[in-house]
Design an enzyme around this catalytic site. Structure first.
Site, mmCIF file in Angstrom:
data_model
loop_
_atom_site.group_PDB
_atom_site.id
_atom_site.type_symbol
_atom_site.label_atom_id
_atom_site.label_comp_id
_atom_site.label_asym_id
_atom_site.label_seq_id
_atom_site.Cartn_x
_atom_site.Cartn_y
_atom_site.Cartn_z
ATOM 1 N N GLN A 211 0.761 -1.342 0.116
ATOM 2 C CA GLN A 211 -0.077 -0.018 -0.065
ATOM 3 C C GLN A 211 0.982 1.120 0.184
ATOM 4 O O GLN A 211 1.455 1.611 0.948
ATOM 5 C CB GLN A 211 -1.044 -0.161 1.324
ATOM 6 C CG GLN A 211 -1.767 -1.188 1.215
ATOM 7 C CD GLN A 211 -2.790 -1.275 0.175
ATOM 8 O OE1 GLN A 211 -3.991 -0.715 0.238
ATOM 9 N NE2 GLN A 211 -2.533 -2.277 -0.612
ATOM 10 N N GLY A 252 -11.943 2.246 4.443
ATOM 11 C CA GLY A 252 -10.826 1.392 3.636
ATOM 12 C C GLY A 252 -9.897 2.240 2.671
ATOM 13 O O GLY A 252 -10.197 3.417 2.367
ATOM 14 N N HIS A 253 -9.051 1.615 1.957
ATOM 15 C CA HIS A 253 -7.889 2.174 1.411
ATOM 16 C C HIS A 253 -8.947 2.693 0.084
ATOM 17 O O HIS A 253 -9.856 2.049 -0.632
ATOM 18 C CB HIS A 253 -6.936 1.370 1.050
ATOM 19 C CG HIS A 253 -7.321 0.151 0.242
ATOM 20 N ND1 HIS A 253 -6.218 -0.879 -0.195
ATOM 21 C CD2 HIS A 253 -8.491 -0.415 -0.289
ATOM 22 C CE1 HIS A 253 -7.056 -1.909 -0.909
ATOM 23 N NE2 HIS A 253 -8.281 -1.562 -1.231
ATOM 24 N N ASN A 254 -8.408 3.872 -0.502
ATOM 25 C CA ASN A 254 -8.602 4.689 -1.576
ATOM 26 C C ASN A 254 -10.001 5.345 -1.483
ATOM 27 O O ASN A 254 -10.498 5.726 -2.916
ATOM 28 C CB ASN A 254 -8.547 3.601 -2.834
ATOM 29 C CG ASN A 254 -7.229 3.438 -3.223
ATOM 30 O OD1 ASN A 254 -6.623 2.126 -3.017
ATOM 31 N ND2 ASN A 254 -6.460 4.123 -3.520
ATOM 32 N N SER A 272 -12.465 1.881 -1.979
ATOM 33 C CA SER A 272 -12.413 2.678 -3.104
ATOM 34 C C SER A 272 -13.907 2.986 -3.286
ATOM 35 O O SER A 272 -14.506 3.175 -4.464
ATOM 36 C CB SER A 272 -11.862 1.713 -4.342
ATOM 37 O OG SER A 272 -10.712 1.252 -4.418
#
Length: 361
Positions: A211, A252-254, A272
């Site tokens: 990441q 969460g990521h993004n 995302s």
């Protein structure tokens, strides 16, 4: 410190009805306030409490003051379109007056890398760690045991409460507030499947995806205790200006959270996902990954969002609590819906056949 209604109105606006020289020292609920305290009416259903309150003055909306009629006589008010917001600003002022800023400086037990930049006006508490390349802005306050990773930037006038961890390569805008136990910039949940075979013969592994993005937090954001915001896989996770996030939220990521959105406790937002501006996400809401919520979307508590909601509005998928027996009966009906459907189809077929026979006769 006591402040007159005239002083409050000069600072925050509003129209004084009654004695502007009335002094207040604190805020209190309508049903508990005394003569030196300021109360507020935000919900008209509590209007009757204004008639009996012991408060020295009340923050009230124009329409609610009109409803009081003669009962308002002899009382003191500051009339404002939004008493709740007015109350919040006054409360913050009283807190600021009661707790003057701590003296700037670095506690002897803190560990500051020589390659870090810490503003002379910053307050660095006990056992804080600031790694190389990090930048701590003017008047920022880092309480005990805060960790700031390499290359991370903490904006001016930000406050990180004890035991906050900000990983490397993140940015917090000015006036950020991050409460205890929050973690910003931990790895996103990214693993590539690399398996072959089926069943017990299946072999392989989940391959960790590095990441390499960061987390970018805009100005005037508040992040609750034990909330976690994952760093992006390649691009940054973004929290726009004036977002307010409650305790125990997972982002969460993004993800991208639009400006002025609020997220209540225990919500989980998968990677995302994009949430628009001025949205309201209720407690324990679950939002699937790779979906988009438009501006001004409201999702009520415990709802599950599995697809994009581009249109502004209120969305609900949670089942409200009912008495236990009612729930059991409803659950039994749901379990038997397929049988009920088959019976209805059979009845429709039989009815159609009977109508056909009658028509032929």
């Amino acid at each position: 410190m006591a402040l007159t209604l005239e002083a409050l109105a000069a600072r925050f606006g509003g129209e004084i009805v009654g004695d502007g020289r009335c002094e207040v020292r604190a805020l209190a609920p309508l049903d508990q306030a005394g003569p030196r305290q300021l109360a507020f009416l935000a919900n008209p259903k509590y209007l009757a409490q204004v008639e009996t309150t012991g408060a020295g003055a009340v923050l009230i909306a124009p329409g609610d003051l009109e409803k009081l009629g003669a009962a308002a006589h002899g009382r003191n008010f500051i009339v404002t379109p939004n008493p709740y917001a007015y109350f919040a600003r006054v409360a913050q002022m009283f807190i600021d007056l009661a707790a003057p800023p701590r003296a700037a400086g670095v506690h002897p037990s803190a560990t500051i890398d020589p390659a870090a930049q810490v503003a002379a006006s910053a307050v660095i508490g006990p056992h804080v760690t600031v790694e190389a390349g990090a930048v701590i802005g003017e008047r920022a306050q880092l309480d005990a045991n805060v960790f700031v990773g390499r290359g991370t930037r903490i904006g001016d006038d930000s406050h990180l409460y004890p035991n906050v961890a900000i990983y490397h390569g993140c940015t917090l805008g000015p006036r950020a507030i991050v409460h205890s136990g929050a973690v910003i910039g931990s790895d996103g949940f990214g693993f590539a499947p690399d398996f072959v075979g089926e069943g017990d013969a299946r072999t392989g592994a989940w391959v960790k995806i590095p990441q390499v993005g960061g987390v970018k937090v805009g100005p005037d954001v508040e992040i609750g205790a034990n909330t976690t915001i994952d760093r992006g896989a390649m691009a940054d996770t973004v929290i726009d200006e004036c977002v307010k996030i409650d305790n125990l939220v997972q982002i969460g990521h993004n993800c991208r959270i639009g400006a002025y959105t609020v997220i209540a406790g225990c919500a989980g937002i998968a990677g995302s996902t994009t949430i628009g501006k001025h949205c309201m996400i209720g407690g324990a809401v679950g939002i699937a990954g790779h979906v988009t919520l438009g501006d001004y979307v409201i999702v009520t508590a415990k709802s599950g969002v599995s697809k994009s909601l581009p249109k502004a509005g209120i969305y609900t998928s949670a089942f409200p609590a009912v008495e236990h027996g009612d729930w059991n009966r409803s659950a039994a009906l749901v379990r038997n819906l397929d049988k009920l459907r088959d019976r209805i189809k059979a009845l429709e077929t039989a009815l159609a056949a009977r109508e056909g026979d009658a028509g032929g006769a």
